[in-house]
Design a protein around this motif. Sequence first.
Motif, PDB file in Angstrom:
ATOM      1  N   ARG A 298      -2.465  -0.674   4.894  1.00  0.00           N
ATOM      2  CA  ARG A 298      -2.360   0.627   4.216  1.00  0.00           C
ATOM      3  C   ARG A 298      -3.045   0.610   2.860  1.00  0.00           C
ATOM      4  O   ARG A 298      -3.209   1.662   2.239  1.00  0.00           O
ATOM      5  N   PRO A 300      -5.669   0.815   0.091  1.00  0.00           N
ATOM      6  CA  PRO A 300      -7.055   1.274  -0.051  1.00  0.00           C
ATOM      7  C   PRO A 300      -7.941   0.161  -0.605  1.00  0.00           C
ATOM      8  O   PRO A 300      -7.485  -0.652  -1.406  1.00  0.00           O
ATOM      9  N   ARG A 302     -11.003  -0.100  -2.890  1.00  0.00           N
ATOM     10  CA  ARG A 302     -11.693   0.819  -3.780  1.00  0.00           C
ATOM     11  C   ARG A 302     -13.060   0.306  -4.193  1.00  0.00           C
ATOM     12  O   ARG A 302     -13.446  -0.824  -3.863  1.00  0.00           O
ATOM     13  N   ARG A 354      -7.156  -7.755  -5.007  1.00  0.00           N
ATOM     14  CA  ARG A 354      -6.208  -8.499  -5.842  1.00  0.00           C
ATOM     15  C   ARG A 354      -6.137  -9.972  -5.413  1.00  0.00           C
ATOM     16  O   ARG A 354      -5.070 -10.548  -5.255  1.00  0.00           O
TER      17      ARG A 354
ATOM     18  N   PHE B  34       0.508   3.803  -1.030  1.00  0.00           N
ATOM     19  CA  PHE B  34       0.619   2.384  -0.658  1.00  0.00           C
ATOM     20  C   PHE B  34       1.525   1.669  -1.643  1.00  0.00           C
ATOM     21  O   PHE B  34       1.414   1.880  -2.845  1.00  0.00           O
ATOM     22  N   GLU B  36       3.092  -2.334  -2.262  1.00  0.00           N
ATOM     23  CA  GLU B  36       3.181  -3.740  -1.860  1.00  0.00           C
ATOM     24  C   GLU B  36       4.340  -4.360  -2.628  1.00  0.00           C
ATOM     25  O   GLU B  36       4.343  -4.376  -3.860  1.00  0.00           O
ATOM     26  N   VAL B  52       2.741  -3.686  -6.387  1.00  0.00           N
ATOM     27  CA  VAL B  52       1.503  -2.907  -6.540  1.00  0.00           C
ATOM     28  C   VAL B  52       1.747  -1.551  -5.907  1.00  0.00           C
ATOM     29  O   VAL B  52       2.236  -1.483  -4.778  1.00  0.00           O
ATOM     30  N   GLU B  54      -0.237   2.194  -5.142  1.00  0.00           N
ATOM     31  CA  GLU B  54      -1.496   2.925  -5.226  1.00  0.00           C
ATOM     32  C   GLU B  54      -1.212   4.388  -4.979  1.00  0.00           C
ATOM     33  O   GLU B  54      -0.546   4.749  -4.010  1.00  0.00           O
TER      34      GLU B  54
END
Lengths: 374, 119
Positions: A298, A300, A302, A354, B34, B36, B52, B54
């Motif tokens: 899920r 993204p 970028r 990341r 999103f 995490e 994280v 998004e």
Amino acid sequence: MAELKETPLTQLHRELGAKMTGFAGYDMPLQFALGVMKEHQHTRAKAGLFDVSHMGQVIVRHASGYGGAAQALESLVPVDLMSLGEKRQRYGFFTNAEGGILDDLMLTNRGDHLFVVVNAACKDADIAHMKAGLPDCDVVEVTDRALLALQGPAAVEALAPIAGGCEIMKFLDTGIFTSDFGELWISRSGYTGEDGYEISVSADQAEAFARALLAHDAVEPIGLGARDSLRLEAGLCLYGQDIDTSTTPVEAGLTWAIQKSRRAEGKREAGFPGADVILDQISNGVPRCRVGLRPEGRAPMRQGTALFGSEDAETPIGQVTSGAFGPTIEAPMSMGYVAASHTAPDTQLFGEVRGKRMAVKVASMPFTPANFKR
Amino acid sequence: MKFTEEHEWLQDDDGVVTVGITDHAAEQLGDIVFVELPEVGTEVTKDEEVVVIESVKAASDILAPIDGEIVEVNEAIVDEPSKVNEDPMGDGWFFKVKPSDPGQMADYMDEAGYKSFIG
């Protein structure tokens, strides 16, 4: 930092509660009350109204009429303008001597002259480029008109009561319509993958015209956030991000916009900046190409995400140029450049997000089917 | 309930602290697509990046507000990130942490303090 310029609709955006942002030197709405996700979905389901007045509108005239202007401008773009029909529009780009893209643009045959719409961030350079490159033409920026885009399946029913006859236009038809808001320069086009229109309106009538469209039940104001996710779902390039002077039209997958007449053995072969590079790439291929990408999770991927051919490869084989979450496809989506060896649909790649390698597959674009009235 | 300057809320229930983001933060971030989360059992240190998130436009990090062990995470927001926008101070919580130094909670703002902080 220089003060941001306003468009004829800036006050209306503020009144409608837009969250504003600086974009290409203009104070523009990033999103309205609905928020990016719902604005995107609304445009696909009904109709969205976008202010694109920051873009440049330019008229190119030649003493001999359209043919002279078209012939002259063909020296700057690899596009067939000589055979472009009256009131028809075509996508194209300015190239440089290395075959790189200086800007992408829309070109219209308006009977006795050319009408050109260019990107905001490039418009001053584009106009200078045309003035220098077209010494026999009169190149005039239109500064007293706003530009609006009305996009989505309900665009036609919202615009037809104002500009009767616009409903019979086909994709990339253009026309000049008289209306209660003065003369409207309309094209059946846009940059969302939806049916819709771009409408140039006199600056002093722009707000009243926008209010009239917004009064229609199906129409909502839409900001730059949703414009970006809509164009990415539609597989369309954003200048400065997916294409620029370091990418050629062939690498960018825009060869379709170079008509046969301008290619090798065509009637008016070459004759545009970087033709040697571009025509050689059409014949012999390119080392890298722009592709669509579908991340498998899920998250993204970028702009700037490095792409690898395997989970432990040391050297990247490409990079993401645009990435976001696609509200219509309900999944993340990206586009980027990868080595020609890795461009087949369904090729498994890994993007480094990341510090972690995440699975992503090469995918065909558009991510959502286009809804044009051809 | 306590609040951090990073717009997180902390709710202490019998020595286990639930952490989420505030209504204000959820609104500022826009549509979240999103999330995490850390793994249960992870030892976290204050100000360490632990989540994280998004939104449609951008990625952001959530910092651990206190030292401790992650004892539960909200899997529901991984499957449906929009829950964070719908109910950030309730069903949209992120994780539960068992603090190793509960005294750290005292550094944070109460609701009145947070309200004046966000103005």
